[in-house]
Design an enzyme around this catalytic site. Structure first.
Site, PDB file in Angstrom:
ATOM      1  N   LYS A  30       1.209  -1.072   0.176  1.00 56.49           N
ATOM      2  CA  LYS A  30      -0.259  -0.492  -0.238  1.00 56.49           C
ATOM      3  C   LYS A  30       0.889   1.276  -0.140  1.00 56.49           C
ATOM      4  O   LYS A  30       1.936   1.097  -0.700  1.00 56.49           O
ATOM      5  CB  LYS A  30      -0.961   0.189   0.868  1.00 56.49           C
ATOM      6  CG  LYS A  30      -1.720  -1.074   1.042  1.00 56.49           C
ATOM      7  CD  LYS A  30      -2.918  -1.665   2.232  1.00 56.49           C
ATOM      8  CE  LYS A  30      -3.449  -2.849   2.860  1.00 56.49           C
ATOM      9  NZ  LYS A  30      -4.666  -2.847   2.984  1.00 56.49           N
ATOM     10  N   HIS A  44      -8.332  -3.452  -6.214  1.00 55.08           N
ATOM     11  CA  HIS A  44      -8.096  -2.975  -4.802  1.00 55.08           C
ATOM     12  C   HIS A  44      -9.300  -2.533  -4.527  1.00 55.08           C
ATOM     13  O   HIS A  44      -9.797  -1.470  -5.100  1.00 55.08           O
ATOM     14  CB  HIS A  44      -6.507  -3.026  -4.482  1.00 55.08           C
ATOM     15  CG  HIS A  44      -6.930  -3.311  -2.773  1.00 55.08           C
ATOM     16  ND1 HIS A  44      -7.211  -2.560  -1.897  1.00 55.08           N
ATOM     17  CD2 HIS A  44      -5.842  -4.691  -2.523  1.00 55.08           C
ATOM     18  CE1 HIS A  44      -6.520  -2.879  -0.745  1.00 55.08           C
ATOM     19  NE2 HIS A  44      -6.097  -4.259  -0.820  1.00 55.08           N
ATOM     20  N   GLU A  95      -9.625  -0.444  -1.984  1.00 53.52           N
ATOM     21  CA  GLU A  95      -9.477   0.764  -1.253  1.00 53.52           C
ATOM     22  C   GLU A  95      -9.177   1.812  -3.282  1.00 53.52           C
ATOM     23  O   GLU A  95      -9.732   2.826  -2.569  1.00 53.52           O
ATOM     24  CB  GLU A  95      -7.942   0.596  -0.613  1.00 53.52           C
ATOM     25  CG  GLU A  95      -7.979   0.500   0.811  1.00 53.52           C
ATOM     26  CD  GLU A  95      -6.806  -0.529   0.466  1.00 53.52           C
ATOM     27  OE1 GLU A  95      -5.777  -0.373   0.867  1.00 53.52           O
ATOM     28  OE2 GLU A  95      -6.750  -1.000   2.259  1.00 53.52           O
ATOM     29  N   GLU A 111     -11.433 -10.921  -1.764  1.00 60.23           N
ATOM     30  CA  GLU A 111     -11.429  -9.588  -0.953  1.00 60.23           C
ATOM     31  C   GLU A 111     -12.430  -9.511   0.217  1.00 60.23           C
ATOM     32  O   GLU A 111     -12.631  -8.066  -0.809  1.00 60.23           O
ATOM     33  CB  GLU A 111     -10.120  -9.346  -0.840  1.00 60.23           C
ATOM     34  CG  GLU A 111      -8.485  -9.102  -0.957  1.00 60.23           C
ATOM     35  CD  GLU A 111      -8.007  -8.486  -0.695  1.00 60.23           C
ATOM     36  OE1 GLU A 111      -6.626  -8.380  -0.605  1.00 60.23           O
ATOM     37  OE2 GLU A 111      -7.288  -6.915  -1.419  1.00 60.23           O
TER      38      GLU A 111
HETATM   39  C1  PEP Z   1      -5.344  -5.906   1.327  1.00 61.64           C
HETATM   40  O1  PEP Z   1      -4.547  -4.983   1.053  1.00 61.64           O
HETATM   41  O2  PEP Z   1      -5.152  -6.254   0.297  1.00 61.64           O
HETATM   42  C2  PEP Z   1      -4.654  -6.568   2.540  1.00 61.64           C
HETATM   43  C3  PEP Z   1      -6.017  -7.923   2.554  1.00 61.64           C
HETATM   44  O3  PEP Z   1      -4.963  -6.172   3.556  1.00 61.64           O
HETATM   45  P1  PEP Z   1      -4.761  -6.646   5.273  1.00 61.64           P
HETATM   46  O4  PEP Z   1      -4.007  -8.302   4.808  1.00 61.64           O
HETATM   47  O5  PEP Z   1      -3.803  -5.930   5.699  1.00 61.64           O
HETATM   48  O6  PEP Z   1      -6.034  -6.972   5.508  1.00 61.64           O
END
Ligand code: PEP
Length: 251
Positions: free
Chosen positions: A11, A95, A97, A167
């Site tokens: 990130k 992603h 985010e 995710e």
């Molecule tokens: C991500 O950024 O894709 C992620 C899964 O973060 P984390 O492992 O911190 O939950």
């Protein structure tokens, strides 16, 4: 045969080049003795050149965290697939985010996935439901929509290097990982959709789980029949944690 892909998404970290280089060095050191897995680090774009240089010959691949679908032009702040060629071999696309803070849409992810494949970059296409969607029972519909869109620009996935990351948004960075049984059922759904679209080539696509993966819970996800790797955020910044996740994947 699909190989597990473990990708560290740094990130917007770390804040200095020196820290980025020492993190890359630490990942290379812990990966060196491991066989049978693909290890990827995805640093911020500004550190890509230096990290790629540091990792050259180490066996650790480098990925970008996003990219624009066009090769060049008036797209302030963006990075093109031509710029990534030779530096990165993977790129995370869609992603949550980026979807949440940067207005990334299903259609945009589709263009980016097709562009990444056309430029020889392995896309890690991320899909996942928000908490409100999960609570309203919409998980399956969200995954269906996002995944079909993400691969809509591909005629075939043979040779594409496609990776899908499941995710759940509510699990990212919260310390609250999904139940492995839930991750498996979404991964199976993803495999089924890919099979319907692309036939037996679906069996070659690594499907990652991502969302609060740690040294403690990684083995449970990596043992699932349809989960072949992890997309790791926070724990990828801690070399000893990331090392334990890699070791779990290498078995
Ligand atoms: C991500 O950024 O894709 C992620 C899964 O973060 P984390 O492992 O911190 O939950």
């Amino acid at each position: 045969m699909r190989r597990p892909v473990i990708a560290g998404n740094w990130k917007m970290n770390p804040p200095t080049l020196d820290e980025a280089i020492s993190l890359a060095r630490a990942v290379a050191a812990v990966s060196a003795p491991l066989d049978g897995i693909d290890v990827v680090v995805c640093p911020p774009a500004v550190w890509l050149t230096a990290v790629a240089g540091e990792l050259a010959g180490s066996g650790v691949a480098v990925g970008a965290q996003t990219m624009h679908h066009e090769e060049r032009g008036a797209f302030t702040g963006e990075t093109s697939p031509l710029m990534l060629a030779g530096l990165a071999s993977y790129v995370i696309l869609g992603h949550s985010e980026r979807r949440q803070y940067d207005g990334e849409t299903d259609e945009g992810v589709a263009r980016k996935v097709a562009s990444a494949v056309a430029h020889g970059l392995r896309p890690i296409a991320a899909v996942g439901e928000r908490l409100d969607e999960r609570r309203s029972g919409a998980t399956e519909a969200v995954i269906d929509r996002q995944l079909r869109a993400a691969v809509s620009g591909l005629d075939t996935i043979a040779g594409s290097g496609l990776v899908i990351a499941y995710e759940p948004v509510w699990a990212i960075g919260t310390g609250e990982a999904a139940e492995p049984s839930d991750a498996q059922s979404v991964a199976r759904q993803i495999r089924g959709i890919l099979h319907e679209r692309f036939g037996d080539d679906a069996g070659d696509v690594p499907i990652q789980y991502g969302g609060s993966v740690t040294a403690d819970n990684a083995a449970a996800f990596l043992a699932l029949p349809d989960v072949d790797g992890a997309l790791v955020g926070g724990a990828s910044l801690k070399p000893e944690q990331f090392a334990a996740i890699l070791a779990a994947a290498a078995g």
